[in-house]
Scaffold this motif. Sequence first.
Motif, mmCIF file in Angstrom:
data_model
loop_
_atom_site.group_PDB
_atom_site.id
_atom_site.type_symbol
_atom_site.label_atom_id
_atom_site.label_comp_id
_atom_site.label_asym_id
_atom_site.label_seq_id
_atom_site.Cartn_x
_atom_site.Cartn_y
_atom_site.Cartn_z
ATOM 1 N N PHE A 184 53.546 -45.514 -25.140
ATOM 2 C CA PHE A 184 55.404 -46.431 -24.603
ATOM 3 C C PHE A 184 54.682 -46.293 -23.602
ATOM 4 O O PHE A 184 53.910 -45.852 -23.102
ATOM 5 N N GLU A 185 55.234 -47.817 -22.865
ATOM 6 C CA GLU A 185 54.455 -48.380 -21.493
ATOM 7 C C GLU A 185 54.401 -47.401 -20.401
ATOM 8 O O GLU A 185 55.273 -46.533 -20.303
ATOM 9 N N GLY A 186 53.268 -47.308 -19.703
ATOM 10 C CA GLY A 186 53.335 -46.173 -19.062
ATOM 11 C C GLY A 186 52.480 -44.364 -19.001
ATOM 12 O O GLY A 186 52.362 -44.197 -17.853
ATOM 13 N N GLN A 187 52.361 -44.110 -20.374
ATOM 14 C CA GLN A 187 52.219 -43.323 -21.246
ATOM 15 C C GLN A 187 51.058 -43.495 -21.056
ATOM 16 O O GLN A 187 50.222 -44.508 -21.569
ATOM 17 N N LYS A 188 50.266 -41.886 -20.616
ATOM 18 C CA LYS A 188 48.809 -42.020 -20.746
ATOM 19 C C LYS A 188 48.660 -40.427 -22.156
ATOM 20 O O LYS A 188 49.309 -39.813 -22.011
ATOM 21 N N ILE A 189 47.619 -41.222 -23.283
ATOM 22 C CA ILE A 189 47.326 -40.052 -24.377
ATOM 23 C C ILE A 189 46.358 -39.558 -23.662
ATOM 24 O O ILE A 189 44.689 -40.722 -23.782
ATOM 25 N N LEU A 190 45.686 -38.764 -23.307
ATOM 26 C CA LEU A 190 44.842 -37.412 -23.690
ATOM 27 C C LEU A 190 44.451 -36.880 -24.860
ATOM 28 O O LEU A 190 44.874 -36.356 -25.960
ATOM 29 N N GLY A 191 43.405 -37.078 -25.173
ATOM 30 C CA GLY A 191 42.237 -36.682 -26.797
ATOM 31 C C GLY A 191 41.539 -35.048 -26.447
ATOM 32 O O GLY A 191 40.901 -35.418 -25.705
ATOM 33 N N PHE A 192 41.732 -34.257 -26.957
ATOM 34 C CA PHE A 192 40.882 -33.177 -26.572
ATOM 35 C C PHE A 192 39.781 -32.839 -28.029
ATOM 36 O O PHE A 192 40.357 -32.216 -28.980
ATOM 37 N N PRO A 193 38.886 -33.567 -28.196
ATOM 38 C CA PRO A 193 37.488 -33.142 -29.271
ATOM 39 C C PRO A 193 37.307 -32.040 -29.692
ATOM 40 O O PRO A 193 37.230 -31.093 -28.557
ATOM 41 N N ALA A 194 37.099 -31.540 -30.648
ATOM 42 C CA ALA A 194 37.347 -30.586 -31.283
ATOM 43 C C ALA A 194 35.784 -30.319 -31.490
ATOM 44 O O ALA A 194 34.904 -29.067 -31.589
ATOM 45 N N LEU A 195 34.796 -31.807 -31.662
ATOM 46 C CA LEU A 195 33.365 -31.490 -31.598
ATOM 47 C C LEU A 195 32.780 -31.807 -30.092
ATOM 48 O O LEU A 195 33.607 -32.417 -29.762
ATOM 49 N N LYS A 196 31.872 -30.949 -30.445
ATOM 50 C CA LYS A 196 30.942 -31.550 -29.037
ATOM 51 C C LYS A 196 30.939 -33.013 -28.773
ATOM 52 O O LYS A 196 30.346 -34.046 -30.115
ATOM 53 N N GLY A 197 30.607 -33.638 -27.501
ATOM 54 C CA GLY A 197 30.405 -35.000 -27.324
ATOM 55 C C GLY A 197 31.590 -36.117 -27.539
ATOM 56 O O GLY A 197 32.572 -35.836 -27.615
ATOM 57 N N ASP A 198 30.930 -37.388 -27.249
ATOM 58 C CA ASP A 198 31.930 -38.599 -26.302
ATOM 59 C C ASP A 198 31.831 -39.131 -27.876
ATOM 60 O O ASP A 198 32.474 -40.550 -27.110
ATOM 61 N N PHE A 199 31.048 -39.172 -28.598
ATOM 62 C CA PHE A 199 31.354 -40.482 -29.832
ATOM 63 C C PHE A 199 31.825 -41.049 -30.806
ATOM 64 O O PHE A 199 31.793 -42.051 -31.465
#
Length: 303
Positions: A184-199
């Motif tokens: 929804f508008e104004g929301q920020k989604i944060l992802g927490f990768p289970a793998l190393k790196g930012d690929f």
Amino acid sequence: MIQLEVLTQEIQINNPSVKLAIRREDLIHPFVSGNKFRKLKYNLLQAKKENHHTLLTFGGAFSNHIAATAFAGKENGFQTIGVIRGEELESKIKENPTLQFAQDCGMKFEFVSREEYRQKESDVFISKLNHKYGSFYLVPEGGTNEFAITGCEEILTSADSEYDYICCAVGTGGTISGVINSSFEGQKILGFPALKGDFLQKDIRNFAKKDNFSLITDYHFGGYAKVTEDLIEFINLFYQKNKIPLDPIYTGKMVFGVIDLIQKKYFPSGSKILLIHTGGLQGVAGMNLQLKNKNLQTIQFDD
């Protein structure tokens, strides 16, 4: 597949300045839980639409996706084939709770070397599988494709518009892409990768229709399928306090990260945060076997 009611539970934390809740996607189905239910839902419908009778997919030794596909296939009248990374596993099915479960659901296995597995998306590799098994509907490793994204877009509902942050673990990027698209508008989604790196940024952008997300890459605990004693202790203490089981590969790391960030005052005062529990609890048995072999503390969900 019949979807059970999804529950959202508030989590008590020692910080009254933020509100923390968790979406119990792990309860969506007894055997096809969390994001695996979401990812397979429309893939199964598409397989039926194309008149396929067999599903073929890929995974490792303790793959949530392999277990979920095996059960979902059985429940919906499909034959299933799992291409498994690691030839040595062929003689160890009975020692592996995930593979044993999948086999009990009728899944046939194609064990391949790690070198071969890296070629799994090539036309030559798929052609060999077609020659051996005939026609099949191919579900990618982890289940992520356009149909999976459509399913994951159904995780959030209108009631979730109150939250400022939506947090979820990241494997192949499919789940977070669906959450981003339905946010929804104004929301920020944060992802927490289970793998190393930012690929994974690129993979997510291939499916995501918005740019309101960030990846927090500090909580992989050594990489995919790696854990530490601190993480296992956190999962056990979290269960004792909240009666919510977490898996050690995905959601456990994400919840650890969010609570750590709260303590570090990452979130502004008054923030409302929703965590997405993506399931994966079938893998706990396999992880515990590995921990026992190393004489380490295991994950305990018994009262």
